[in-house]
Design a protein around this motif. Structure first.
Motif, PDB file in Angstrom:
ATOM      1  N   ASN A   2       0.857  -1.186   0.000  1.00 43.81           N
ATOM      2  CA  ASN A   2       0.000   0.000   0.000  1.00 43.81           C
ATOM      3  C   ASN A   2       0.893   1.236   0.000  1.00 43.81           C
ATOM      4  N   TRP A   3       0.413   2.342   0.549  1.00 40.75           N
ATOM      5  CA  TRP A   3       1.134   3.610   0.460  1.00 40.75           C
ATOM      6  C   TRP A   3       2.341   3.689   1.402  1.00 40.75           C
ATOM      7  N   PHE A   4       2.439   2.808   2.415  1.00 40.06           N
ATOM      8  CA  PHE A   4       3.550   2.842   3.380  1.00 40.06           C
ATOM      9  C   PHE A   4       4.814   2.272   2.740  1.00 40.06           C
ATOM     10  N   THR A   5       5.958   2.983   2.915  1.00 39.25           N
ATOM     11  CA  THR A   5       7.210   2.549   2.294  1.00 39.25           C
ATOM     12  C   THR A   5       8.347   2.490   3.312  1.00 39.25           C
ATOM     13  N   VAL A   6       9.306   1.627   3.017  1.00 34.89           N
ATOM     14  CA  VAL A   6      10.559   1.526   3.762  1.00 34.89           C
ATOM     15  C   VAL A   6      11.687   1.588   2.737  1.00 34.89           C
ATOM     16  N   GLY A   7      12.646   2.485   2.953  1.00 37.61           N
ATOM     17  CA  GLY A   7      13.714   2.674   1.984  1.00 37.61           C
ATOM     18  C   GLY A   7      15.094   2.467   2.589  1.00 37.61           C
ATOM     19  N   ALA A   8      16.048   2.081   1.747  1.00 39.59           N
ATOM     20  CA  ALA A   8      17.442   1.936   2.162  1.00 39.59           C
ATOM     21  C   ALA A   8      18.316   2.073   0.928  1.00 39.59           C
ATOM     22  N   GLY A   9      19.569   2.498   1.155  1.00 42.52           N
ATOM     23  CA  GLY A   9      20.468   2.643   0.017  1.00 42.52           C
ATOM     24  C   GLY A   9      21.792   3.255   0.402  1.00 42.52           C
ATOM     25  N   ILE A  10      22.482   3.767  -0.607  1.00 46.28           N
ATOM     26  CA  ILE A  10      23.815   4.337  -0.447  1.00 46.28           C
ATOM     27  C   ILE A  10      23.856   5.718  -1.105  1.00 46.28           C
ATOM     28  N   ILE A  11      24.413   6.697  -0.368  1.00 46.71           N
ATOM     29  CA  ILE A  11      24.670   8.038  -0.894  1.00 46.71           C
ATOM     30  C   ILE A  11      26.163   8.144  -1.183  1.00 46.71           C
ATOM     31  N   VAL A  12      26.502   8.821  -2.262  1.00 50.44           N
ATOM     32  CA  VAL A  12      27.910   9.090  -2.586  1.00 50.44           C
ATOM     33  C   VAL A  12      28.127  10.600  -2.381  1.00 50.44           C
ATOM     34  N   PRO A  13      28.400  11.036  -1.142  1.00 50.48           N
ATOM     35  CA  PRO A  13      28.423  12.469  -0.846  1.00 50.48           C
ATOM     36  C   PRO A  13      29.651  13.182  -1.402  1.00 50.48           C
ATOM     37  N   ASP A  14      29.424  14.355  -1.946  1.00 49.19           N
ATOM     38  CA  ASP A  14      30.494  15.259  -2.385  1.00 49.19           C
ATOM     39  C   ASP A  14      30.071  16.658  -1.957  1.00 49.19           C
ATOM     40  N   ASN A  15      30.119  16.898  -0.639  1.00 52.62           N
ATOM     41  CA  ASN A  15      29.542  18.105  -0.052  1.00 52.62           C
ATOM     42  C   ASN A  15      30.624  19.084   0.391  1.00 52.62           C
ATOM     43  N   ASP A  16      30.551  20.309  -0.125  1.00 56.53           N
ATOM     44  CA  ASP A  16      31.450  21.384   0.305  1.00 56.53           C
ATOM     45  C   ASP A  16      30.812  22.120   1.476  1.00 56.53           C
ATOM     46  N   ILE A  17      31.526  22.186   2.601  1.00 51.89           N
ATOM     47  CA  ILE A  17      31.024  22.849   3.804  1.00 51.89           C
ATOM     48  C   ILE A  17      32.068  23.854   4.266  1.00 51.89           C
ATOM     49  N   ASP A  18      31.756  25.133   4.160  1.00 53.97           N
ATOM     50  CA  ASP A  18      32.655  26.211   4.578  1.00 53.97           C
ATOM     51  C   ASP A  18      32.178  26.778   5.908  1.00 53.97           C
ATOM     52  N   VAL A  19      33.125  27.061   6.803  1.00 52.47           N
ATOM     53  CA  VAL A  19      32.790  27.606   8.117  1.00 52.47           C
ATOM     54  C   VAL A  19      33.612  28.875   8.364  1.00 52.47           C
ATOM     55  N   ARG A  20      33.010  29.774   9.125  1.00 51.76           N
ATOM     56  CA  ARG A  20      33.690  31.018   9.513  1.00 51.76           C
ATOM     57  C   ARG A  20      33.262  31.361  10.926  1.00 51.76           C
ATOM     58  N   ALA A  21      34.252  31.573  11.814  1.00 51.26           N
ATOM     59  CA  ALA A  21      33.945  31.879  13.207  1.00 51.26           C
ATOM     60  C   ALA A  21      33.386  33.291  13.328  1.00 51.26           C
ATOM     61  N   ASN A  22      32.327  33.431  14.125  1.00 49.38           N
ATOM     62  CA  ASN A  22      31.744  34.739  14.407  1.00 49.38           C
ATOM     63  C   ASN A  22      32.373  35.289  15.684  1.00 49.38           C
ATOM     64  N   ALA A  23      33.029  36.441  15.570  1.00 50.69           N
ATOM     65  CA  ALA A  23      33.680  37.046  16.733  1.00 50.69           C
ATOM     66  C   ALA A  23      32.637  37.606  17.700  1.00 50.69           C
ATOM     67  N   GLU A  24      32.959  37.546  18.976  1.00 48.49           N
ATOM     68  CA  GLU A  24      32.062  38.070  20.001  1.00 48.49           C
ATOM     69  C   GLU A  24      32.447  39.506  20.377  1.00 48.49           C
ATOM     70  N   GLY A  25      31.540  40.145  21.076  1.00 46.08           N
ATOM     71  CA  GLY A  25      31.811  41.431  21.724  1.00 46.08           C
ATOM     72  C   GLY A  25      32.639  42.388  20.894  1.00 46.08           C
ATOM     73  N   GLU A  26      33.852  42.661  21.344  1.00 47.22           N
ATOM     74  CA  GLU A  26      34.744  43.616  20.679  1.00 47.22           C
ATOM     75  C   GLU A  26      35.628  42.916  19.645  1.00 47.22           C
ATOM     76  N   GLY A  27      35.120  41.839  19.054  1.00 46.22           N
ATOM     77  CA  GLY A  27      35.846  41.182  17.979  1.00 46.22           C
ATOM     78  C   GLY A  27      36.810  40.118  18.428  1.00 46.22           C
ATOM     79  N   PHE A  28      36.443  39.327  19.453  1.00 45.32           N
ATOM     80  CA  PHE A  28      37.350  38.289  19.917  1.00 45.32           C
ATOM     81  C   PHE A  28      36.672  36.906  19.864  1.00 45.32           C
ATOM     82  N   TYR A  29      37.526  35.869  19.828  1.00 43.45           N
ATOM     83  CA  TYR A  29      37.076  34.488  19.987  1.00 43.45           C
ATOM     84  C   TYR A  29      37.528  34.020  21.357  1.00 43.45           C
ATOM     85  N   ARG A  30      36.727  33.183  21.996  1.00 37.06           N
ATOM     86  CA  ARG A  30      37.121  32.646  23.288  1.00 37.06           C
ATOM     87  C   ARG A  30      37.520  31.183  23.105  1.00 37.06           C
TER      88      ARG A  30
END
Length: 294
Positions: free
Chosen positions: A151-179
């Protein structure tokens, strides 16, 4: 009487040798021998047409039955899938094609990607440092969709081939510092008052920015979902699940030309904090979409 016996014997022999109809049949009655040239028997076979479409259950037609029945070649079946779908979700925006093996099993091949960082909040904290995230996902996948109750209920499984670009940048606090580990490090040049106030001397380490990458080159996933129909050709679907992307490797770029040795110390610590965070090690899968069935 002999004529009746001969007729009965002949009919029995001909019936029992239908599979050898191309060979002559000899019947002997006393001194008489009669040779019969049997007519070939034509047997018609009709290939299974596959599984019929069930509008209530949402079952796709069987595209492999045509191959077995000889009415289509394998190439024709591959180029004429049972369904195509468009989707949007935590893996990105994309589409897939489905090939129905029977009334309960469908193979899928698809792709999803794009910038989906906002779906996960757009930032995260790693050891008291807040990081802004930008993503460019590319997630091709292969999987199978099962309808255990047909019927309409499904169960799925498989494999992903990830090629993900993830860029990060720290946000400075207060007067521009990192703790970092309780000490203050500045993204810009600290002034004299800041240097005098900080135990660590108000070190200038520049911007903390870089990338993180999941270690898994193949990421297994599992989902549960629903696939109701709107018409005989159109339907909707939704899925919930997760993919194991693995632990992360982080790289924080050093500021070129910065002579301050504290910059390398802070960058190393930031990388360690990001890897300990393991951002999206288990990536949630939430997707919605629409399907067109052929």
């Amino acid at each position: 009487m002999k004529l009746i016996q001969l007729t009965a014997i002949t009919a029995a022999v001909l019936a029992s040798t239908a599979a050898l109809a191309a060979d002559p049949v000899i019947v002997i009655d006393g001194n008489n021998a009669v040779v019969y040239e049997a007519e070939p028997v034509a047997v018609a076979y009709q290939a299974d047409a596959g599984y019929a479409y069930n509008a209530d259950a949402g079952v796709l037609r069987n595209t492999t039955g045509a191959v077995v029945g000889g009415t289509k070649t394998f190439f024709q079946t591959v180029t004429q899938p049972a369904a195509i779908s468009a989707e949007v979700g935590t893996l990105g925006y994309g589409a897939n094609v489905g090939y129905a093996l029977n009334d309960k099993t469908e193979l899928q091949a698809g792709w999803a990607g794009g910038d989906v960082a906002d779906l996960f909040g757009g930032d995260f904290d790693a050891n008291d440092v807040n990081y802004e995230v930008e993503t460019d996902f590319s997630n091709p996948y292969l999987g199978v969709q099962l309808r255990p109750m047909a019927n309409w209920f499904t169960v799925g499984a498989g494999i992903i081939v990830p090629d993900n670009d993830i860029d990060v940048r720290a946000n400075a606090e207060g007067e521009g510092f990192y703790r970092i580990d309780g000490d203050k490090f500045y993204a810009g040049q600290a002034d004299a008052d800041q240097i005098a106030a900080d135990d660590f001397g108000g070190q200038n380490v520049g911007a903390l920015e870089g990338t993180i990458e999941h270690r898994n080159k193949l990421a297994p996933y599992a989902t549960i979902g629903f696939r109701p129909n709107i018409t005989n050709n159109f339907g909707l679907f939704g899925e919930l699940g997760a993919a194991y992307m693995g632990k992360t490797d982080a790289t924080i770029n050093r500021v070129a030309g910065n002579p301050n040795p504290a910059a390398n110390i802070v960058a190393d610590q930031a990388e360690k904090d990001l890897e300990d965070k393991n951002w999206l090690e288990w990536m949630p899968i939430v997707k919605l979409g629409a399907t067109y069935r052929f």
